[in-house]
Design a protein around this motif. Sequence first.
Motif, PDB file in Angstrom:
ATOM      1  N   THR A  47       0.819  -1.207   0.000  1.00  0.00           N
ATOM      2  CA  THR A  47       0.000   0.000   0.000  1.00  0.00           C
ATOM      3  C   THR A  47       0.856   1.262   0.000  1.00  0.00           C
ATOM      4  OG1 THR A  47      -0.123  -0.069   2.412  1.00  0.00           O
ATOM      5  CG2 THR A  47      -1.903  -1.136   1.194  1.00  0.00           C
ATOM      6  N   THR A  48       2.131   1.121   0.169  1.00  0.00           N
ATOM      7  CA  THR A  48       3.049   2.238   0.290  1.00  0.00           C
ATOM      8  C   THR A  48       3.283   2.931  -1.051  1.00  0.00           C
ATOM      9  OG1 THR A  48       4.181   0.863   1.913  1.00  0.00           O
ATOM     10  CG2 THR A  48       5.271   2.884   1.273  1.00  0.00           C
ATOM     11  N   VAL A  49       3.481   4.234  -0.986  1.00  0.00           N
ATOM     12  CA  VAL A  49       3.807   5.026  -2.173  1.00  0.00           C
ATOM     13  C   VAL A  49       5.290   4.831  -2.494  1.00  0.00           C
ATOM     14  CG1 VAL A  49       3.904   7.384  -3.082  1.00  0.00           C
ATOM     15  CG2 VAL A  49       2.051   6.714  -1.559  1.00  0.00           C
ATOM     16  N   PRO A  50       5.646   4.646  -3.773  1.00  0.00           N
ATOM     17  CA  PRO A  50       7.047   4.384  -4.124  1.00  0.00           C
ATOM     18  C   PRO A  50       7.903   5.650  -4.186  1.00  0.00           C
ATOM     19  CG  PRO A  50       5.709   4.335  -6.083  1.00  0.00           C
ATOM     20  CD  PRO A  50       4.765   4.524  -4.928  1.00  0.00           C
ATOM     21  N   GLU A  51       8.202   6.204  -3.023  1.00  0.00           N
ATOM     22  CA  GLU A  51       9.083   7.365  -2.986  1.00  0.00           C
ATOM     23  C   GLU A  51      10.038   7.237  -1.807  1.00  0.00           C
ATOM     24  OE1 GLU A  51       6.247  10.513  -0.604  1.00  0.00           O
ATOM     25  OE2 GLU A  51       6.223  10.569  -2.784  1.00  0.00           O
ATOM     26  N   GLY A  52      11.285   7.532  -2.057  1.00  0.00           N
ATOM     27  CA  GLY A  52      12.283   7.492  -0.995  1.00  0.00           C
ATOM     28  C   GLY A  52      12.608   6.097  -0.492  1.00  0.00           C
ATOM     29  N   GLY A  53      12.302   5.066  -1.255  1.00  0.00           N
ATOM     30  CA  GLY A  53      12.616   3.706  -0.847  1.00  0.00           C
ATOM     31  C   GLY A  53      11.648   3.096   0.156  1.00  0.00           C
ATOM     32  N   LYS A  54      10.559   3.790   0.448  1.00  0.00           N
ATOM     33  CA  LYS A  54       9.587   3.276   1.424  1.00  0.00           C
ATOM     34  C   LYS A  54       8.921   1.990   0.940  1.00  0.00           C
ATOM     35  CE  LYS A  54       8.463   7.896   3.044  1.00  0.00           C
ATOM     36  NZ  LYS A  54       7.414   8.921   3.077  1.00  0.00           N
ATOM     37  N   ALA A  55       8.534   1.955  -0.320  1.00  0.00           N
ATOM     38  CA  ALA A  55       7.869   0.764  -0.854  1.00  0.00           C
ATOM     39  C   ALA A  55       8.834  -0.416  -0.883  1.00  0.00           C
ATOM     40  CB  ALA A  55       7.316   1.035  -2.249  1.00  0.00           C
ATOM     41  N   THR A  56      10.084  -0.170  -1.242  1.00  0.00           N
ATOM     42  CA  THR A  56      11.081  -1.244  -1.282  1.00  0.00           C
ATOM     43  C   THR A  56      11.305  -1.820   0.113  1.00  0.00           C
ATOM     44  OG1 THR A  56      12.150  -0.253  -3.186  1.00  0.00           O
ATOM     45  CG2 THR A  56      13.440  -1.835  -1.933  1.00  0.00           C
ATOM     46  N   ALA A  57      11.329  -0.970   1.129  1.00  0.00           N
ATOM     47  CA  ALA A  57      11.498  -1.445   2.503  1.00  0.00           C
ATOM     48  C   ALA A  57      10.320  -2.314   2.926  1.00  0.00           C
ATOM     49  CB  ALA A  57      11.664  -0.265   3.455  1.00  0.00           C
TER      50      ALA A  57
END
Length: 92
Positions: A47-57
């Motif tokens: 559900t995370t927005v893909p900015e700043g590596g948040k989605a990858t984490a």
Amino acid sequence: MAKPKARQMADLSDLAVAGAEVTVRVTPKAAFNAVQRQGDIIKVLVTTVPEGGKATADVQALLARALGLAPSRLELRRGATSRDKTFVVRAA
């Protein structure tokens, strides 16, 4: 970081071998978190927005949970900014 809750969690424990590469297809901004396995294809929805590596984490945390590993045992090999990511399982 807190564990993201997942609606669907595939059992990927058979892939949790040191040195194994796990390639996933990521869908950011999904309606719910999930790890789905369809044959050889693994899909991770976050559900995370893909900015700043948040989605990858979050992908790393969900994938580690599906593999039955600590997130620190997964290393991102390829795809930091791509929807197709490859993680490597590190030895304990």
